[in-house]
Every structure is written in structure tokens, then in C-alpha cells.
Write an enzyme that holds these catalytic residues in place. Structure first.
Site, PDB file in Angstrom:
ATOM      1  N   GLY A  13       6.746   9.972   9.285  1.00 17.67           N
ATOM      2  CA  GLY A  13       7.730   8.821   9.324  1.00 17.67           C
ATOM      3  C   GLY A  13       9.323   8.950   8.853  1.00 17.67           C
ATOM      4  N   VAL A  65       1.429   9.297  14.843  1.00 15.24           N
ATOM      5  CA  VAL A  65       0.478   9.873  13.867  1.00 15.24           C
ATOM      6  C   VAL A  65      -0.953   9.089  14.034  1.00 15.24           C
ATOM      7  CG1 VAL A  65       2.280  10.222  12.054  1.00 15.24           C
ATOM      8  CG2 VAL A  65       1.295   8.016  11.996  1.00 15.24           C
ATOM      9  N   SER A 144       1.563   1.954  -1.740  1.00 16.66           N
ATOM     10  CA  SER A 144       2.192   0.808  -2.032  1.00 16.66           C
ATOM     11  C   SER A 144       1.894   0.228  -3.118  1.00 16.66           C
ATOM     12  CB  SER A 144       2.184  -0.007  -0.564  1.00 16.66           C
ATOM     13  OG  SER A 144       3.109  -1.331  -1.196  1.00 16.66           O
ATOM     14  N   SER A 146       1.240  -2.867  -2.756  1.00 15.25           N
ATOM     15  CA  SER A 146       0.264  -3.578  -2.166  1.00 15.25           C
ATOM     16  C   SER A 146      -1.226  -2.873  -2.022  1.00 15.25           C
ATOM     17  CB  SER A 146       0.797  -3.745  -0.788  1.00 15.25           C
ATOM     18  OG  SER A 146       1.783  -4.268  -0.565  1.00 15.25           O
ATOM     19  N   TYR A 157      -2.086  -5.077   6.065  1.00 19.03           N
ATOM     20  CA  TYR A 157      -1.512  -3.899   5.660  1.00 19.03           C
ATOM     21  C   TYR A 157      -2.030  -3.630   4.119  1.00 19.03           C
ATOM     22  CZ  TYR A 157       2.674  -1.859   3.236  1.00 19.03           C
ATOM     23  OH  TYR A 157       3.566  -0.677   2.605  1.00 19.03           O
ATOM     24  N   LYS A 161      -2.984   0.463   2.640  1.00 15.86           N
ATOM     25  CA  LYS A 161      -2.506   1.199   1.231  1.00 15.86           C
ATOM     26  C   LYS A 161      -3.536   1.296   0.237  1.00 15.86           C
ATOM     27  CE  LYS A 161       1.431   1.831   3.209  1.00 15.86           C
ATOM     28  NZ  LYS A 161       1.881   3.438   3.323  1.00 15.86           N
ATOM     29  N   THR A 189       9.049  -3.199  -3.940  1.00 13.73           N
ATOM     30  CA  THR A 189       9.721  -3.619  -2.838  1.00 13.73           C
ATOM     31  C   THR A 189      11.110  -2.758  -2.765  1.00 13.73           C
ATOM     32  OG1 THR A 189       8.992  -6.001  -3.172  1.00 13.73           O
ATOM     33  CG2 THR A 189      11.027  -5.472  -1.668  1.00 13.73           C
ATOM     34  N   ASN A 195      10.590  -3.988   5.841  1.00 17.15           N
ATOM     35  CA  ASN A 195      10.904  -5.381   5.351  1.00 17.15           C
ATOM     36  C   ASN A 195      12.260  -5.768   5.693  1.00 17.15           C
ATOM     37  OD1 ASN A 195      12.547  -4.074   3.385  1.00 17.15           O
ATOM     38  ND2 ASN A 195      10.869  -3.791   2.104  1.00 17.15           N
TER      39      ASN A 195
END
Length: 254
Positions: A13, A65, A144, A146, A157, A161, A189, A195
Site C-alpha cells: 500500500g 493484497v 492503528s 483504532s 475497520y 486493526k 489520526t 481520512n
């Protein structure tokens, strides 16, 4: 000091965002870099140009991927080009923001396939090559913040993560005997393509900035140092670890 001198680094990525910054940063630290990307041909070639300008050799390999065959092809192309694999940076991810109750099935499945299944396949393919080479290696997965906290519009999501973070813990155990270290970074962030639309709302952006003790949102380049450190021999006794890179957002509960 070039921390990755003589190493071959793979980044998934990597046409934009954190992956791109990590790929260029690895080249600045002496590595040859092979990048995976999904669809952005011009951005991928721009990344390769930046890698070469930094003094490294670069190769871009297009592929999804979510398809396990992409991982084996990616690693094989890296070996053919540069002779081996020393570092895998598993970064590819998506986050199409959406409410929970009417979340489309295809959105859930695509997010899991890219973020979690894709990481699994890439880490496994790289680890197999590292074991065959017999000289160890390093794997860094981009998880993340997250993984630790929830998000109303990220119910599809955040579990992926958390899974990436858990994958690094388990592979650290599975691969330690082969001298392969596995760690994750947990960005807060960071301003990326993921985002960009969400943070176009000035009010939300100011709110997120106010939650961050360092007073600003992150840039992809803020991730380079932590990733390069974990990939390098400076972290020779670090495995199974997770490094928050969030400007202090996670600890700011007040």
C-alpha cells in the site's frame, strides 16, 4: 546514520500515505525498496522516483493484497530483483466510513479482506522467504489507535486493526526461533487518503486536533522514524511490541 543499509525492504500500500512515506524513508536509510500498490499507477511511479532520488533501487509491483496470490508474487518479484527480503512493512488498508446498522455486507467483507487477510498473506509470504534465507528479518505491521479504541463509523475497520496488532503478537512467538522480529505501529489520526474526506469537515478536524496533546494531527512522515527503528538492528531485542504514534491522543482522556 543509515539504519537499513544493504537491506531489501518491502512495503504494501505504498503509492500514497504512510506506505509511501515509509518506502521513501527506508531508501533514505540505505535500503532497496519494493512497493506494492493497488491501482494508482502514477503515484506508484512517483514513489519509485523518490526512492531512486534518495539513493535506493526501487520496484513497483501492482496487486490486490486481498488475493493471497498477490503476496507470493510480490515476494517472488522482490527476490528476483534484489536477491532476498529483509524487512516487510505491511501497511495496505482501507476505511470506507459507514454507519453500523446499515453497513453493506460487501463493505465489511472488503475491509476485512484488505486490512486483515491481506496483512496475513503478506506477512506469511515474507516470513517464508526469510526462513528460507536463514538470516532472520523484521516485520512491521501498521495497525492503528483504532485497535485500542472504538469508532462509531468504523465498526468494520477497528476489528481489522485489532487483528493486525494480534497477528504481530502471535507471529512474534511463531517466528522468534527463526530470528524474525514482528512488531506493530499504532498511528493516531494521520492525514492520508483514508481520512481525507472525513477530515474535510473543519469542525471535526479542529476537534481531533484539540484532543491531541501535541496540538496537531499527524503527517505520514511522522511514521517513518518509528517504522525504520523497528525494522532496524537498533530494535534487535524488540518483538511482539506495539508502538503508539499518535501525538498523545490515546492517553488524553480529560
Amino acid at each position: 546514520m543509515k539504519l537499513l543499509e544493504g537491506k531489501t525492504v518491502l512495503v504494501t500500500g505504498a503509492s500514497t500515505g504512510i506506505g509511501r512515506a515509509a518506502a521513501i524513508g527506508a531508501a533514505q536509510h540505505g535500503a532497496d525498496v519494493v512497493i506494492n500498490y493497488h491501482s494508482r499507477d502514477e503515484d506508484a511511479q512517483s514513489c519509485i522516483a523518490a526512492i531512486e532520488a534518495a539513493g535506493g533501487r526501487g520496484l513497483a509491483v501492482k496487486g490486490d493484497v486481498a488475493d493471497a496470490a498477490t503476496a507470493t508474487d510480490f515476494v517472488a518479484r522482490a527476490v528476483d530483483a534484489f536477491g532476498g527480503v529483509d524487512v516487510m512493512i505491511s501497511n495496505a488498508g482501507i476505511c470506507p466510513f459507514h454507519a453500523f446498522l446499515d453497513m453493506p455486507t460487501e463493505t465489511v467483507e472488503r475491509t476485512f479482506r484488505v486490512n486483515l487477510h491481506g496483512a496475513y498473506y503478506m506477512v506469511q509470504a515474507a516470513a517464508r522467504q526469510m526462513v528460507a534465507q536463514g538470516r532472520g528479518g523484521a516485520i512491521v505491521a501498521v495497525s492503528s489507535i483504532s485497535a485500542l479504541v472504538g469508532g462509531e463509523f468504523q465498526t468494520h475497520y477497528t476489528p481489522t486493526k485489532a487483528g493486525v496488532h494480534s497477528l504481530m503478537q502471535s507471529t512474534a512467538i511463531a517466528l522468534g526461533k527463526h530470528g524474525i522480529r514482528c512488531n506493530s505501529v499504532l498511528p493516531g489520526t494521520i492525514l492520508t487518503e483514508i481520512n481525507k474526506e472525513d477530515l474535510a469537515d473543519d469542525g471535526k478536524r479542529r476537534y481531533m486536533e484539540a484532543r491531541t496533546p501535541l496540538g496537531r494531527l499527524g503527517q505520514p512522515e511522522d511514521m517513518v522514524g518509528p517504522i525504520v527503528f523497528l525494522a532496524s538492528d537498533m530494535a534487535a531485542y524488540v518483538t511482539g511490541a506495539a508502538l503508539l504514534v499518535d501525538g498523545g491522543m490515546y492517553v488524553n482522556l480529560q
